[in-house]
Design a protein around this motif. Structure first.
Motif, PDB file in Angstrom:
ATOM      1  N   VAL A  19       0.860  -1.179   0.000  1.00 18.81           N
ATOM      2  CA  VAL A  19       0.000   0.000   0.000  1.00 18.81           C
ATOM      3  C   VAL A  19       0.899   1.233   0.000  1.00 18.81           C
ATOM      4  O   VAL A  19       1.688   1.428   0.918  1.00 18.81           O
ATOM      5  CB  VAL A  19      -0.914   0.024   1.241  1.00 18.81           C
ATOM      6  N   VAL A  20       0.803   2.057  -1.041  1.00 24.75           N
ATOM      7  CA  VAL A  20       1.626   3.274  -1.128  1.00 24.75           C
ATOM      8  C   VAL A  20       0.687   4.461  -1.310  1.00 24.75           C
ATOM      9  O   VAL A  20       0.455   4.942  -2.429  1.00 24.75           O
ATOM     10  CB  VAL A  20       2.646   3.198  -2.292  1.00 24.75           C
ATOM     11  N   PRO A  21       0.120   4.960  -0.215  1.00 25.52           N
ATOM     12  CA  PRO A  21      -0.750   6.127  -0.322  1.00 25.52           C
ATOM     13  C   PRO A  21       0.055   7.371  -0.703  1.00 25.52           C
ATOM     14  O   PRO A  21       1.293   7.364  -0.708  1.00 25.52           O
ATOM     15  CB  PRO A  21      -1.341   6.256   1.083  1.00 25.52           C
ATOM     16  N   ARG A  22      -0.657   8.414  -0.991  1.00 24.49           N
ATOM     17  CA  ARG A  22      -0.016   9.631  -1.503  1.00 24.49           C
ATOM     18  C   ARG A  22       1.073  10.156  -0.579  1.00 24.49           C
ATOM     19  O   ARG A  22       2.146  10.547  -1.028  1.00 24.49           O
ATOM     20  CB  ARG A  22      -1.099  10.703  -1.705  1.00 24.49           C
ATOM     21  N   HIS A  23       0.809  10.170   0.727  1.00 24.15           N
ATOM     22  CA  HIS A  23       1.807  10.739   1.629  1.00 24.15           C
ATOM     23  C   HIS A  23       3.060   9.868   1.711  1.00 24.15           C
ATOM     24  O   HIS A  23       4.155  10.381   1.928  1.00 24.15           O
ATOM     25  CB  HIS A  23       1.211  10.967   3.025  1.00 24.15           C
ATOM     26  N   THR A  24       2.917   8.552   1.523  1.00 26.11           N
ATOM     27  CA  THR A  24       4.099   7.689   1.500  1.00 26.11           C
ATOM     28  C   THR A  24       4.949   7.970   0.266  1.00 26.11           C
ATOM     29  O   THR A  24       6.184   8.013   0.335  1.00 26.11           O
ATOM     30  CB  THR A  24       3.691   6.208   1.541  1.00 26.11           C
ATOM     31  N   ALA A  25       4.287   8.172  -0.866  1.00 25.87           N
ATOM     32  CA  ALA A  25       5.013   8.547  -2.080  1.00 25.87           C
ATOM     33  C   ALA A  25       5.724   9.880  -1.886  1.00 25.87           C
ATOM     34  O   ALA A  25       6.867  10.068  -2.344  1.00 25.87           O
ATOM     35  CB  ALA A  25       4.058   8.619  -3.262  1.00 25.87           C
ATOM     36  N   ALA A  26       5.074  10.818  -1.196  1.00 26.52           N
ATOM     37  CA  ALA A  26       5.703  12.117  -0.926  1.00 26.52           C
ATOM     38  C   ALA A  26       6.922  11.960  -0.033  1.00 26.52           C
ATOM     39  O   ALA A  26       7.974  12.570  -0.270  1.00 26.52           O
ATOM     40  CB  ALA A  26       4.688  13.059  -0.275  1.00 26.52           C
ATOM     41  N   ASN A  27       6.797  11.132   1.000  1.00 22.59           N
ATOM     42  CA  ASN A  27       7.940  10.896   1.886  1.00 22.59           C
ATOM     43  C   ASN A  27       9.105  10.263   1.126  1.00 22.59           C
ATOM     44  O   ASN A  27      10.277  10.619   1.332  1.00 22.59           O
ATOM     45  CB  ASN A  27       7.532   9.985   3.044  1.00 22.59           C
ATOM     46  N   ALA A  28       8.789   9.316   0.241  1.00 23.26           N
ATOM     47  CA  ALA A  28       9.824   8.667  -0.561  1.00 23.26           C
ATOM     48  C   ALA A  28      10.517   9.666  -1.477  1.00 23.26           C
ATOM     49  O   ALA A  28      11.741   9.643  -1.657  1.00 23.26           O
ATOM     50  CB  ALA A  28       9.235   7.513  -1.369  1.00 23.26           C
ATOM     51  N   ALA A  29       9.728  10.562  -2.067  1.00 25.18           N
ATOM     52  CA  ALA A  29      10.300  11.588  -2.948  1.00 25.18           C
ATOM     53  C   ALA A  29      11.235  12.510  -2.167  1.00 25.18           C
ATOM     54  O   ALA A  29      12.317  12.875  -2.649  1.00 25.18           O
ATOM     55  CB  ALA A  29       9.185  12.392  -3.609  1.00 25.18           C
ATOM     56  N   ALA A  30      10.820  12.893  -0.959  1.00 22.49           N
ATOM     57  CA  ALA A  30      11.656  13.764  -0.132  1.00 22.49           C
ATOM     58  C   ALA A  30      12.952  13.065   0.269  1.00 22.49           C
ATOM     59  O   ALA A  30      14.042  13.662   0.208  1.00 22.49           O
ATOM     60  CB  ALA A  30      10.879  14.196   1.106  1.00 22.49           C
ATOM     61  N   ALA A  31      12.850  11.806   0.694  1.00 18.21           N
ATOM     62  CA  ALA A  31      14.048  11.053   1.079  1.00 18.21           C
ATOM     63  C   ALA A  31      14.983  10.872  -0.105  1.00 18.21           C
ATOM     64  O   ALA A  31      16.215  10.989   0.026  1.00 18.21           O
ATOM     65  CB  ALA A  31      13.641   9.699   1.653  1.00 18.21           C
ATOM     66  N   ALA A  32      14.410  10.587  -1.275  1.00 11.36           N
ATOM     67  CA  ALA A  32      15.217  10.425  -2.481  1.00 11.36           C
ATOM     68  C   ALA A  32      15.941  11.720  -2.821  1.00 11.36           C
ATOM     69  O   ALA A  32      17.118  11.712  -3.206  1.00 11.36           O
ATOM     70  CB  ALA A  32      14.342   9.977  -3.645  1.00 11.36           C
ATOM     71  N   ALA A  33      15.264  12.853  -2.679  1.00 13.51           N
ATOM     72  CA  ALA A  33      15.892  14.141  -2.974  1.00 13.51           C
ATOM     73  C   ALA A  33      17.053  14.422  -2.024  1.00 13.51           C
ATOM     74  O   ALA A  33      18.105  14.927  -2.441  1.00 13.51           O
ATOM     75  CB  ALA A  33      14.848  15.254  -2.887  1.00 13.51           C
ATOM     76  N   LEU A  34      16.886  14.099  -0.750  1.00 15.05           N
ATOM     77  CA  LEU A  34      17.982  14.269   0.207  1.00 15.05           C
ATOM     78  C   LEU A  34      19.192  13.430  -0.196  1.00 15.05           C
ATOM     79  O   LEU A  34      20.336  13.903  -0.165  1.00 15.05           O
ATOM     80  CB  LEU A  34      17.522  13.865   1.606  1.00 15.05           C
ATOM     81  N   ALA A  35      18.930  12.183  -0.569  1.00 12.37           N
ATOM     82  CA  ALA A  35      20.025  11.289  -0.947  1.00 12.37           C
ATOM     83  C   ALA A  35      20.694  11.725  -2.241  1.00 12.37           C
ATOM     84  O   ALA A  35      21.924  11.682  -2.380  1.00 12.37           O
ATOM     85  CB  ALA A  35      19.495   9.864  -1.079  1.00 12.37           C
ATOM     86  N   ARG A  36      19.895  12.152  -3.207  1.00 12.80           N
ATOM     87  CA  ARG A  36      20.459  12.614  -4.474  1.00 12.80           C
ATOM     88  C   ARG A  36      21.283  13.896  -4.281  1.00 12.80           C
ATOM     89  O   ARG A  36      22.289  14.108  -4.958  1.00 12.80           O
ATOM     90  CB  ARG A  36      19.340  12.846  -5.480  1.00 12.80           C
ATOM     91  N   ALA A  37      20.883  14.732  -3.325  1.00 11.22           N
ATOM     92  CA  ALA A  37      21.669  15.927  -3.018  1.00 11.22           C
ATOM     93  C   ALA A  37      23.049  15.555  -2.497  1.00 11.22           C
ATOM     94  O   ALA A  37      24.040  16.251  -2.754  1.00 11.22           O
ATOM     95  CB  ALA A  37      20.936  16.789  -1.990  1.00 11.22           C
ATOM     96  N   ALA A  78       8.748   0.292   7.037  1.00 10.65           N
ATOM     97  CA  ALA A  78       8.200   1.428   7.782  1.00 10.65           C
ATOM     98  C   ALA A  78       7.832   1.071   9.210  1.00 10.65           C
ATOM     99  O   ALA A  78       7.556   1.950  10.022  1.00 10.65           O
ATOM    100  CB  ALA A  78       6.975   1.975   7.058  1.00 10.65           C
ATOM    101  N   GLY A  79       7.846  -0.207   9.540  1.00  7.35           N
ATOM    102  CA  GLY A  79       7.474  -0.621  10.885  1.00  7.35           C
ATOM    103  C   GLY A  79       5.965  -0.694  11.050  1.00  7.35           C
ATOM    104  O   GLY A  79       5.190  -0.497  10.115  1.00  7.35           O
ATOM    105  N   ASP A  80       5.561  -0.969  12.256  1.00  5.35           N
ATOM    106  CA  ASP A  80       4.149  -1.153  12.535  1.00  5.35           C
ATOM    107  C   ASP A  80       3.443   0.176  12.777  1.00  5.35           C
ATOM    108  O   ASP A  80       4.064   1.193  13.081  1.00  5.35           O
ATOM    109  CB  ASP A  80       3.980  -2.037  13.766  1.00  5.35           C
ATOM    110  N   HIS A  81       2.131   0.138  12.598  1.00 10.43           N
ATOM    111  CA  HIS A  81       1.213   1.185  13.045  1.00 10.43           C
ATOM    112  C   HIS A  81       1.136   2.412  12.137  1.00 10.43           C
ATOM    113  O   HIS A  81       0.495   3.388  12.490  1.00 10.43           O
ATOM    114  CB  HIS A  81       1.537   1.626  14.482  1.00 10.43           C
ATOM    115  N   ARG A  82       1.766   2.387  10.964  1.00 12.65           N
ATOM    116  CA  ARG A  82       1.607   3.495  10.027  1.00 12.65           C
ATOM    117  C   ARG A  82       1.221   2.921   8.675  1.00 12.65           C
ATOM    118  O   ARG A  82       2.044   2.329   7.975  1.00 12.65           O
ATOM    119  CB  ARG A  82       2.909   4.301   9.912  1.00 12.65           C
ATOM    120  N   ILE A  83      -0.038   3.035   8.306  1.00 14.85           N
ATOM    121  CA  ILE A  83      -0.582   2.456   7.068  1.00 14.85           C
ATOM    122  C   ILE A  83      -0.112   1.010   6.930  1.00 14.85           C
ATOM    123  O   ILE A  83       0.404   0.583   5.903  1.00 14.85           O
ATOM    124  CB  ILE A  83      -0.178   3.273   5.819  1.00 14.85           C
TER     125      ILE A  83
END
Length: 509
Positions: free
Chosen positions: A308-326, A343-348
């Motif tokens: 399950v990859v809801p919109r906010h998870t995709a946003a978090n992934a994009a942000a993390a990817a940008a940090l790493a690419r920087a 992601a561990g338990d209890h979040r989506i």
């Protein structure tokens, strides 16, 4: 008193000896700060209003290693103590200490510098013979812990020695003092921590999102936003912002960054130039490549991140990817890191799927902003919600998602505001519960923790199961804290998991 200039304290080998310091708070960050300062040779007095067994044990440890004094109890928290008969020269504030607290206010009025443990960590990060880590820093109202974990996973996948620290897991000073050192530290920063930072200059920084939160601590929403915006100050390579939130974009526009720093957006839509975003369910980079105007670097298919990859998870992934690419991480390592991230338990968290009904545990959704993200991920929802509301309003949340609600099952001891919002904005949606009376809670049995909570959750799951049909999602996203019926959001999530598995005749793991 004449304020002391501490501008010379910029590395481990600086002259810290004899510096008179008060450390406010004896939690993990306060203990770490006091321990570090004692090692540096400072004269340290620690103060905490809670005279508990845990704090007494920590106090004994600090006295053994050389603390000047440790003062426990509310009687010590109002006035600045003297250290060897003189006023302190520095105060280290733990994140929970409000700047209007009497002792902190007295320090500010006297011109005494107030730092947090993050500021101290930045100042002592350079030490002869120890690897100097780059910092990438993350804040936001929601999603911080997931994003910092994703960033850590990506850096490790790239073969770097990396750690997530700060407001999550390892205290930042413990990471800094690691004998081997790190290549990069992904630092989660709360608004409390950012309030007491002054000189940090990270390689890359990001604000994930902004919603009203902690306004009592900050003295208003504008102050809260201002403290969040501090994360961008002095950023050297990439100030990364949520391109879907104008408030966050404005923070970057107004930030005093280092010359040459780039503004990099992230989005869950198609990215423009100098952004990371999503094209046909692929996460792509149009920021960190030469021909970014005409091409994009594919990073990962969203389906490879999780079931399950809801919109906010995709946003978090994009942000993390940008940090790493920087930092310079290659696309293949971004893909490996995100694909391997747990992601561990209890979040989506997908708990079960049977008869085409999906059961989702989002107990970490402790406020409406967090619940908004998970509700938006599904089309036909039986929503289990309620708990300790902390005075928040639910009208905007319910109005935004009324069309996707099939039914609402209430938990929590005070559901009045949520029920009223449902009556106003979703009057045709059936609302059930709370279904367990206080007398029943007293005798209900649970596997661990609150028997009352387990009984409430078991009843809620039973009610949801009676409504659910193929294509539905049963979503436990309370939009409230858990402490009215559970000891933590984790216990609440575990109660939901246990109840779902019991319903399906499975044994809890």
């Amino acid at each position: 008193m004449t304020p002391v200039n501490l501008g010379h304290l910029v590395r481990w080998e600086s002259d810290w000896a004899g510096l008179r310091v008060v450390v406010a708070g004896l939690g993990l960050s306060g203990f770490s700060a006091a321990d570090t300062l004692i090692e540096l040779g400072a004269k340290v007095v620690v103060i905490d209003g809670a005279d508990t067994e845990v704090n007494r044990s920590r106090a004994e440890t600090l006295k053994i290693v050389g603390a000047t004094d440790v003062l426990l109890g509310a009687a010590h928290t109002d006035a600045l103590p003297l250290i060897d008969g003189e006023a302190p020269q520095l105060l280290i504030a733990s994140p929970g200490w409000n700047p209007r607290q009497p002792m902190l206010a007295a320090a500010a009025e006297a011109g005494i510098e107030i730092w947090g443990d993050v500021e101290l960590a930045w100042r002592v990060r350079e030490k002869e013979g120890r690897k100097l880590a780059e910092w990438v820093v993350i804040t936001g109202t929601n999603g911080k812990t997931t994003t910092v974990g994703m960033a850590e996973a990506i850096f490790k996948a790239a073969g770097l020695r990396a750690i997530a620290a700060g407001n999550v897991g390892t205290p930042i000073l413990d990471a800094i003092r690691d004998p081997e050192g790190f290549d990069v530290i992904a630092v989660e920063l709360s608004s409390f921590q950012l309030h007491f930072t002054h000189t940090i200059s990270p390689l890359a920084s990001v604000v994930l999102n902004i919603a009203e939160d902690h306004v009592d601590w900050h003295g208003g929403f504008e102050n809260y936003k201002a403290d969040k915006a501090k994360i961008y100050e002095r950023t050297r390579v990439a100030a990364i912002y949520n391109a879907e939130e104008s408030v966050v974009e404005a923070m970057v526009e107004n930030a005093d960054v280092i010359e040459g720093c780039r503004a990099i957006g992230f989005t869950t839509g198609v990215p423009s130039v100098s952004m990371v975003g999503v094209v046909e369910d692929l996460l792509v980079d149009r920021a960190f490549l030469e021909d970014r105007r005409n091409s994009a670097a594919e990073l990962i298919a969203l389906k490879d991140i999780g079931e399950v990859v809801p919109r906010h998870t995709a946003a978090n992934a994009a942000a993390a990817a940008a940090l790493a690419r920087a930092y310079g991480v290659e696309p293949a390592a971004v893909a490996r890191g995100l694909a391997g991230f747990d992601a561990g338990d209890h979040r989506i968290q997908a708990v079960a799927r049977r008869d085409d009904v999906l059961w989702i545990n989002d107990s970490k959704a402790t406020n409406p902003h967090a619940a908004n993200a998970s509700l938006g991920a599904f089309s036909s929802v039986i929503w289990i919600a309620g708990g300790l509301s902390k005075g928040v309003e639910y009208d905007e949340l319910v109005s935004a998602h009324a069309a996707r609600l099939k039914a609402v099952v209430l938990i929590g001891t005070d559901t009045a505001k949520l029920r009223e919002a449902l009556e106003r904005h979703a009057p045709l949606v059936p609302v059930i519960g709370p279904g367990v009376r206080e007398t029943e809670r007293d005798t209900a049995a649970g596997t661990t923790g609150s028997a009352a909570g387990w009984a409430v959750m078991a009843q809620a799951v039973k009610e949801a199961a009676g409504i659910a049909e193929p294509g539905d999602t049963v979503l436990m996203a309370p939009a409230a804290a858990s402490m009215d019926q559970f000891t933590s959001y984790a216990q609440r999530g575990n109660a939901f998991i246990d109840a779902v598995r019991a319903l399906m005749g499975e044994t809890s793991k």
